[in-house]
Enzyme design. Structure first.
Site, mmCIF file in Angstrom:
data_model
loop_
_atom_site.group_PDB
_atom_site.id
_atom_site.type_symbol
_atom_site.label_atom_id
_atom_site.label_comp_id
_atom_site.label_asym_id
_atom_site.label_seq_id
_atom_site.Cartn_x
_atom_site.Cartn_y
_atom_site.Cartn_z
ATOM 1 N N TRP A 29 43.068 -9.648 50.070
ATOM 2 C CA TRP A 29 43.635 -8.387 50.528
ATOM 3 C C TRP A 29 42.601 -7.501 51.219
ATOM 4 O O TRP A 29 42.949 -6.572 51.951
ATOM 5 C CB TRP A 29 44.327 -7.636 49.400
ATOM 6 N N GLN A 44 46.092 -6.827 53.498
ATOM 7 C CA GLN A 44 46.587 -5.476 53.741
ATOM 8 C C GLN A 44 46.625 -5.198 55.241
ATOM 9 O O GLN A 44 45.663 -5.437 55.962
ATOM 10 C CB GLN A 44 45.688 -4.451 53.043
ATOM 11 N N HIS A 84 35.329 -7.206 42.791
ATOM 12 C CA HIS A 84 35.387 -6.130 43.771
ATOM 13 C C HIS A 84 34.416 -5.018 43.387
ATOM 14 O O HIS A 84 34.393 -4.553 42.242
ATOM 15 C CB HIS A 84 36.824 -5.591 43.834
ATOM 16 N N LYS A 106 35.794 3.165 52.994
ATOM 17 C CA LYS A 106 36.474 3.589 54.225
ATOM 18 C C LYS A 106 35.999 4.990 54.607
ATOM 19 O O LYS A 106 35.712 5.275 55.774
ATOM 20 C CB LYS A 106 37.985 3.602 54.021
ATOM 21 N N GLU A 155 50.663 3.155 50.900
ATOM 22 C CA GLU A 155 49.860 3.197 49.673
ATOM 23 C C GLU A 155 49.215 4.550 49.442
ATOM 24 O O GLU A 155 49.169 5.039 48.318
ATOM 25 C CB GLU A 155 48.765 2.124 49.733
ATOM 26 N N SER A 206 35.150 0.318 48.543
ATOM 27 C CA SER A 206 36.594 0.174 48.621
ATOM 28 C C SER A 206 37.176 1.350 49.396
ATOM 29 O O SER A 206 36.776 1.611 50.518
ATOM 30 C CB SER A 206 37.187 0.054 47.215
#
Length: 466
Positions: free
Chosen positions: A377, A325, A413, A283, A333, A279
């Site tokens: 998303w 997103q 997720h 990144k 965010e 998640s």
């Protein structure tokens, strides 16, 4: 009269003072027309014929040139066996010049990996090294923020399972730790995974896991977290780097210290390093793999928008009624990106890159994207289109099977479905264990490519680089 003359002299002196470049800014190079003087405490240092940078004046030794802007002749790459070896033949100064302030134009297609900003085509592997250097500069300038070079002093200790890293530069110092978990067997050295914030893929057998506390390096609680963490204690709260760039910098310092400790190198094979995270931490794993050439294998898990997804495709998804997103939402965010990115979040077509080119910074080293088609998303169409396009770079370099995409839905997720275990094993065994496996993996369980139509996004051909 004397007072008036003094005032005039001071006013005349002000422009010269204003022309001093701040730390990390460009201060010279072929084609550079800006200021060549640096603020106090920094030195204009020549990194190659095209780029000089204001670097902190060393305290205890010479400043190390950052790997992201090394001359292409020194940039390491990775073969399909996972071992690092130099392949570039480009000479320093042979790369096309990037303007200090490039003029950006709108492009609705995914930008061409094989054309320099100035329009010259990439036809050789040596030229790809130059293009990679250019893309790194552009990503730092417009999205991620500047990655500082190795500081003047990096030392550390290993006590049991705790690695302590001590960093000093320009009169400031920080210390941070990473935890190390070894396999139960006493043999070694073992390959190692650097887990950004923890590891959520199944742990392969006989690997070391180094858990990196990225939140300690740069906080990511919410949009108020900017400038918080050890990185900003060293470089200042106003440094341009977003949190992900700060994490990549911290991971590089972990590797620096491991290289100096015999007890770690006897148990950890530093030529077989992997990085992973899920998640938001996925990144960060992608950015770390992009910027740190000592990482052999990069495995981001469900990194979604801001990671494996392309901004342009995500915007198209939202415009089509898919709740996903986008750049304009993600900057509200959290603080993963530089504030330099803010002017582009509502006009992503003006960016001279997209995230297929962030992934391409890893090439020709190994990259496996693990993603989920069941969570809107995360932008599954964006991820699939972006990463299947990124594979073009590995194809052009003749190592298409060093980059894979495994996209499976119908699970929570950051959960890991058993159907992807074989994909993970294939990449780990080839690039960390030196085995011969089939890593020709570009797959999604999304119907009809999740709506991605390549001809709508790609208007270039893939060359065979010599």
């Amino acid at each position: 009269m004397a007072l008036k003359q003094s005032f005039i002299a001071l006013v005349l002196a002000l422009p010269a003072l204003a022309q001093q470049q701040p730390v990390w800014s460009q201060c010279g190079g072929i084609g550079w027309t800006g200021a060549t003087q640096c603020v106090a405490g920094t030195t204009c240092t020549t990194l190659n014929d095209y780029f000089s940078q204001c670097l902190p004046t060393p305290v205890t030794g010479p400043t190390t040139v950052p790997t992201t802007i090394l001359p292409p002749s020194t940039a390491p790459s990775t073969t399909t066996s996972g071992t690092t070896s130099p392949t570039s033949t480009a000479a320093p100064g042979s790369c096309p010049s990037l303007p200090a302030n490039p003029t950006l134009t709108s492009n609705t297609f995914l930008p061409d990996p094989f054309t320099f900003f100035g329009g010259t085509k990439v036809t050789t592997k040596a030229q790809w090294d130059c293009r990679r250097q250019e893309l790194s500069t552009l990503l730092q300038k417009y999205e991620l923020g500047t990655l500082p070079p190795k500081p003047a002093s990096v030392t550390g200790t290993l006590s049991g399972t705790t690695l302590t890293v001590n960093v000093s530069d320009s009169g400031k110092s920080i210390s941070f730790t990473a935890s190390i978990s070894y396999p139960s067997t006493a043999a070694g050295p073992f390959p190692a995974f650097i887990a950004v914030g923890g590891m959520s893929i199944p742990r392969p057998s006989n690997v070391v896991v180094i858990t990196f506390n990225n939140d300690d390096m740069a906080a990511q609680v919410d949009s108020s977290s900017r400038g918080q963490g050890k990185f900003y204690q060293l470089y200042g709260t106003g440094h341009s780097a977003g949190a992900m760039t700060a994490w990549a910098w911290g991971i590089s310092r972990v590797v620096d210290v491991l290289e100096t400790i015999p007890s770690s190198t006897s148990r950890i094979d530093l030529t077989k390093l992997a990085v992973t995270g899920c998640s938001r931490n996925g990144k960060g794993a992608l950015v770390a793999g992009a910027f740190e050439p000592r990482i052999t294998l990069t495995i981001p898990q469900e990194s979604g928008s801001g990671g494996a997804g392309c901004w342009r495709i995500s915007d198209k998804m939202l415009a089509s009624g898919i709740s996903t997103q986008t750049a304009s939402e993600i900057v509200q965010e959290n603080v993963w990106f530089s504030t330099n990115f803010n002017p582009f979040v509502n006009q992503v077509n003006n960016l001279p890159f997209d995230h297929h080119l962030l992934a391409a910074l890893v090439a020709p080293r190994a990259l496996l994207m693990i993603d989920n088609t069941g969570i809107d998303w995360l932008g599954p169409e964006s991820v699939w289109g972006c990463m299947s396009t990124a594979n073009d770079v590995w194809k052009a370099l003749g190592v298409a099977d060093s980059m894979g995409v495994s996209q499976v839905g119908n699970h929570n997720h950051c959960a890991f479905p058993s159907s992807e275990q074989g994909d993970l094993d294939a990449f780990v065994n080839k690039f960390l264990n030196g085995q011969s496996t089939n890593t020709n993996i570009i797959k999604t369980d999304g119907a009809n490519g999740l709506g991605f139509v390549r001809s709508q996004w790609v208007n270039y051909s893939v060359p065979t680089l010599t």
